[in-house]
Design a protein around this motif. Structure first.
Motif, short mmCIF file in Angstrom:
data_model
loop_
_atom_site.label_atom_id
_atom_site.label_comp_id
_atom_site.label_asym_id
_atom_site.label_seq_id
_atom_site.Cartn_x
_atom_site.Cartn_y
_atom_site.Cartn_z
N VAL A 7 0.98 -1.09 -0.17
CA VAL A 7 -0.04 0.06 0.06
C VAL A 7 0.83 1.25 0.08
N GLN A 8 2.06 1.27 0.74
CA GLN A 8 2.81 2.50 0.73
C GLN A 8 3.50 2.66 -0.46
N ASP A 9 3.88 1.61 -1.42
CA ASP A 9 4.39 1.72 -2.71
C ASP A 9 3.52 2.61 -3.63
N LYS A 10 2.14 2.31 -3.59
CA LYS A 10 1.35 2.79 -4.42
C LYS A 10 0.93 4.27 -3.92
N ASP A 11 1.00 4.61 -2.58
CA ASP A 11 0.74 5.97 -2.09
C ASP A 11 1.81 6.89 -2.47
N LYS A 12 3.09 6.38 -2.59
CA LYS A 12 4.23 7.27 -3.06
C LYS A 12 4.25 7.40 -4.47
N PRO A 13 3.74 8.63 -4.95
CA PRO A 13 3.62 8.83 -6.26
C PRO A 13 5.10 8.81 -6.77
N VAL A 14 4.96 8.39 -8.17
CA VAL A 14 6.40 8.10 -8.80
C VAL A 14 6.35 9.48 -9.83
N LYS A 15 7.14 10.51 -9.62
CA LYS A 15 7.32 11.81 -10.71
C LYS A 15 8.77 11.43 -11.20
N ILE A 16 8.64 11.82 -12.66
CA ILE A 16 9.67 11.73 -13.44
C ILE A 16 9.63 13.06 -14.35
N ASN A 17 10.76 13.30 -14.95
CA ASN A 17 10.84 14.27 -16.07
C ASN A 17 10.21 13.53 -17.29
N LYS A 18 9.23 13.79 -17.94
CA LYS A 18 8.26 13.24 -19.01
C LYS A 18 9.11 13.35 -20.22
N TRP A 19 10.16 14.13 -20.24
CA TRP A 19 11.03 14.17 -21.47
C TRP A 19 12.15 13.48 -21.55
N ASP A 20 12.47 12.85 -20.40
CA ASP A 20 13.59 11.96 -20.56
C ASP A 20 12.95 10.35 -20.76
N SER A 21 13.30 9.93 -21.91
CA SER A 21 12.80 8.72 -22.24
C SER A 21 13.44 7.52 -21.28
N LEU A 28 7.91 3.04 -15.88
CA LEU A 28 7.11 2.29 -16.20
C LEU A 28 7.30 0.61 -15.89
N ASP A 29 8.83 0.31 -16.11
CA ASP A 29 9.30 -0.96 -15.88
C ASP A 29 9.13 -1.33 -14.25
N ASP A 30 9.54 -0.54 -13.50
CA ASP A 30 9.25 -0.53 -12.17
C ASP A 30 7.83 -0.98 -11.60
N ALA A 31 6.76 -0.31 -12.34
CA ALA A 31 5.56 -0.26 -12.12
C ALA A 31 5.23 -1.92 -12.36
N VAL A 32 5.59 -2.33 -13.67
CA VAL A 32 5.06 -3.55 -14.05
C VAL A 32 5.82 -4.59 -13.16
N LYS A 33 7.03 -4.36 -12.65
CA LYS A 33 7.84 -5.01 -11.71
C LYS A 33 6.75 -5.34 -10.32
N GLU A 34 6.25 -4.27 -10.09
CA GLU A 34 5.86 -3.96 -8.67
C GLU A 34 4.21 -5.02 -8.84
N VAL A 35 3.85 -4.69 -10.06
CA VAL A 35 2.35 -5.50 -10.12
C VAL A 35 2.60 -7.02 -10.08
N LEU A 36 3.70 -7.40 -10.74
CA LEU A 36 4.03 -9.01 -10.67
C LEU A 36 4.29 -9.31 -9.51
N THR A 37 5.21 -8.78 -8.83
CA THR A 37 5.62 -9.22 -7.54
C THR A 37 4.57 -8.72 -6.41
N SER A 168 2.00 16.85 -15.34
CA SER A 168 3.28 17.07 -14.30
C SER A 168 4.38 15.94 -14.49
N GLY A 169 4.04 14.76 -14.86
CA GLY A 169 5.02 13.71 -14.81
C GLY A 169 4.74 12.60 -13.87
N MET A 170 3.61 12.87 -13.41
CA MET A 170 3.13 11.72 -12.24
C MET A 170 2.89 10.45 -12.93
N LEU A 171 3.18 9.24 -12.53
CA LEU A 171 2.99 8.01 -13.03
C LEU A 171 1.54 7.62 -12.47
#
Length: 194
Positions: A7-21, A28-37, A168-171
């Motif tokens: 629950v804590q991981d979902k509550d922590k928003p992931v903010k990135i520079n959306k122009w940095d691929s 996105l990879d970290d979020a996919v990993k979180e879903v699987l694990t 704003s770059g929030m996942l």
């Protein structure tokens, strides 16, 4: 009372520079990993990454040995050993490049779906992704190797990264998680149909 870690991981928003691929892909990879694990409770398998670490460790060990040997026996005496170490280092880097290109193939997580009863062999889940340069499409491939039959099933997703991030770059985890679950469930339904 402490919150559950998932629950804590979902509550922590992931903010990135959306122009940095790279940052976009990594988030996105970290979020996919979180879903699987976390959501599916699969156990992460580190063998693929451990192979890379072993090769890097050998290369660094060879470089450290060359440095120590050259310190103990200055250059004219150590030339043969230094030449051997330099050649070994470059061979290890070549092997590492081949390993990451042909063995890892962009795989960022490997998980194991264990059978609760322990009778059926474990299923292996792999997720790989890429974003082409100057493109906004996130290409995700989720694959499952059936432990019982050995068959490999794959499902893929190609969507614009704008679907998963706000201005704003929030996942937006609530948008990404159902997409991953849909891919996952399509692979499970394929298995049941066969």
């Amino acid at each position: 009372m402490a919150k559950d870690s998932s629950v804590q991981d979902k509550d922590k928003p992931v903010k990135i520079n959306k122009w940095d691929s790279s940052a976009v892909k990594n988030a996105l990879d970290d979020a996919v990993k979180e879903v699987l694990t976390k959501k599916f409770n699969y156990v992460e398998n580190f063998k693929l990454m451990d192979g890379r670490l072993v090769m890097c460790g050998i290369a660094v060990g060879v470089a450290m040995f060359a440095l120590l040997w050259d310190y103990l026996y200055p250059f004219p005496q150590s030339s043969c050993v230094l030449l051997f170490c330099v050649i070994t280092y470059f061979v290890m880097m070549l092997i590492l490049t081949l390993y990451t290109t042909y063995k890892e193939k962009g795989i960022f997580v490997v998980t194991i779906q264990k059978d609760p009863a322990g009778f059926v062999p474990d299923n292996i889940w792999e997720a790989s992704s890429y974003i082409k340069k100057y493109d906004d499409k996130y290409n995700l491939v989720l694959s499952c190797k059936d432990g019982k039959t050995g068959t490999l099933r794959e499902a893929s997703l190609v969507k614009s990264v704008a679907n998963f991030f706000d201005d704003s770059g929030m996942l937006i985890y609530e948008v990404l998680e159902p997409e991953i679950s849909k891919l996952h469930n399509s692979l499970l339904s394929d298995r049941k149909e066969k």
